[in-house]
Scaffold this active site. Sequence first.
Site, mmCIF file in Angstrom:
data_model
loop_
_atom_site.group_PDB
_atom_site.id
_atom_site.type_symbol
_atom_site.label_atom_id
_atom_site.label_comp_id
_atom_site.label_asym_id
_atom_site.label_seq_id
_atom_site.Cartn_x
_atom_site.Cartn_y
_atom_site.Cartn_z
ATOM 1 C CB SER A 28 -0.501 2.353 5.599
ATOM 2 O OG SER A 28 0.325 3.444 5.834
ATOM 3 C CG HIS A 59 -1.819 6.804 8.514
ATOM 4 N ND1 HIS A 59 -1.292 6.210 9.634
ATOM 5 C CD2 HIS A 59 -1.119 6.331 7.475
ATOM 6 C CE1 HIS A 59 -0.315 5.401 9.282
ATOM 7 N NE2 HIS A 59 -0.184 5.454 7.965
ATOM 8 C CG HIS A 81 4.914 7.973 9.225
ATOM 9 N ND1 HIS A 81 3.595 8.357 9.157
ATOM 10 C CD2 HIS A 81 4.922 6.617 9.122
ATOM 11 C CE1 HIS A 81 2.839 7.276 9.029
ATOM 12 N NE2 HIS A 81 3.607 6.209 9.005
ATOM 13 C CE1 TYR A 83 5.454 9.893 5.441
ATOM 14 C CE2 TYR A 83 6.524 7.902 6.230
ATOM 15 C CZ TYR A 83 5.389 8.578 5.830
ATOM 16 O OH TYR A 83 4.181 7.937 5.813
ATOM 17 C CD GLU A 84 3.199 12.090 8.886
ATOM 18 O OE1 GLU A 84 2.127 12.672 8.791
ATOM 19 O OE2 GLU A 84 3.413 11.171 9.712
ATOM 20 C CB ALA A 111 1.706 -1.110 5.159
ATOM 21 C CG MET A 209 8.941 4.299 4.912
ATOM 22 S SD MET A 209 8.130 5.410 3.753
ATOM 23 C CE MET A 209 8.378 4.534 2.200
ATOM 24 C CB SER A 210 6.120 3.336 10.757
ATOM 25 O OG SER A 210 5.696 2.008 10.541
ATOM 26 C CG ASN A 233 5.288 -3.162 -1.230
ATOM 27 O OD1 ASN A 233 4.774 -2.738 -0.188
ATOM 28 N ND2 ASN A 233 6.560 -2.936 -1.535
ATOM 29 C CG HIS A 245 0.418 5.348 -0.139
ATOM 30 N ND1 HIS A 245 0.979 4.695 0.951
ATOM 31 C CD2 HIS A 245 -0.672 6.003 0.349
ATOM 32 C CE1 HIS A 245 0.255 4.943 2.036
ATOM 33 N NE2 HIS A 245 -0.750 5.732 1.701
HETATM 34 N N1 HPA Z 1 9.247 0.168 1.614
HETATM 35 C C1 HPA Z 1 9.096 0.958 2.675
HETATM 36 N N2 HPA Z 1 7.958 1.105 3.320
HETATM 37 C C2 HPA Z 1 6.901 0.413 2.880
HETATM 38 C C3 HPA Z 1 6.976 -0.439 1.780
HETATM 39 C C4 HPA Z 1 8.220 -0.567 1.102
HETATM 40 O O1 HPA Z 1 8.379 -1.308 0.112
HETATM 41 N N3 HPA Z 1 5.736 -0.982 1.602
HETATM 42 C C5 HPA Z 1 4.952 -0.464 2.570
HETATM 43 N N4 HPA Z 1 5.650 0.377 3.356
#
Ligand code: HPA
Length: 272
Positions: A28, A59, A81, A83-84, A111, A209-210, A233, A245
Amino acid sequence: MEERITSIAQEILMRIPESPTLGIVLGSGLGDFADTFENPIYIPYDSLDGLPKSTVEGHKGQFVFGKIGGQYVMAMQGRFHYYEGYTMQEVTLPIRIMAKLGVLTVILTNAAGGVNLDFKPGDLMVISDHIHFVQSNPLIGPNLDAYGPRFPDTSSTYHKPYILMAQKIAQKLEMTLKEGVYFYFSGPNYETPAEIRMARFLGGDAVGMSTVPEAMVACHSGIKVLGISCITNCAAGILNQPLNHKEVIETADRIKQSFIQLMREIVLAIEV
Ligand code: HPA
């Protein structure tokens, strides 16, 4: 699955001048690196029959082929992903395609949320190992014997010499490169503060998540993996503020130039 891999690989081969040796998955907000390739050839995922579509904001959804130094590189601007709603086999299909095309090394980027309290947004982290905390596994099902064994060893999923090399390059560039364990949750929701405390207790330094399904399949296929996380973050509960996001994309965008610089030096240094 094997036929699907072969037919997509053949379709790609017809559109590129040579076989790639290095694969790169851009997470991302990190896709711009592929725009620095020489003589780029873009192949949108939706132009290839049998490939899922990328649905996530930040993306682009295409392969980019091109030269960096002497290497012919195959990059993904955007990935799939779990989750998609795709199966783990679909999520990792591009890695199988890379293997089929002769890729020997893959750089997986993402990310991620910082779990380690020493990490701050904007830090880059080289992945030393991962924790696969999702029930589903891309290697479940009939084993693809042509790619790797039924019971692959994962004790060195992330190629140690590449980790050391990345650290050396970061030092040369006077950049701080953190190192740590990537903890994989399925998403799409961000984690709860209790889940983050658990991840930290279990040895996670970053959450995302990847990457992990792709790393597992690359490892199964005998592809050497380097993983780079952009800590976008502080993970849930660390600061007294909600996650979103937009923040993820904004932080990735902010460190884009150093990310691109580091990636370029790493690609030039990788001998495959
Ligand atoms: N959690 C999960 N996936 C992420 C995060 C997070 O805090 N930041 C960027 N991708």
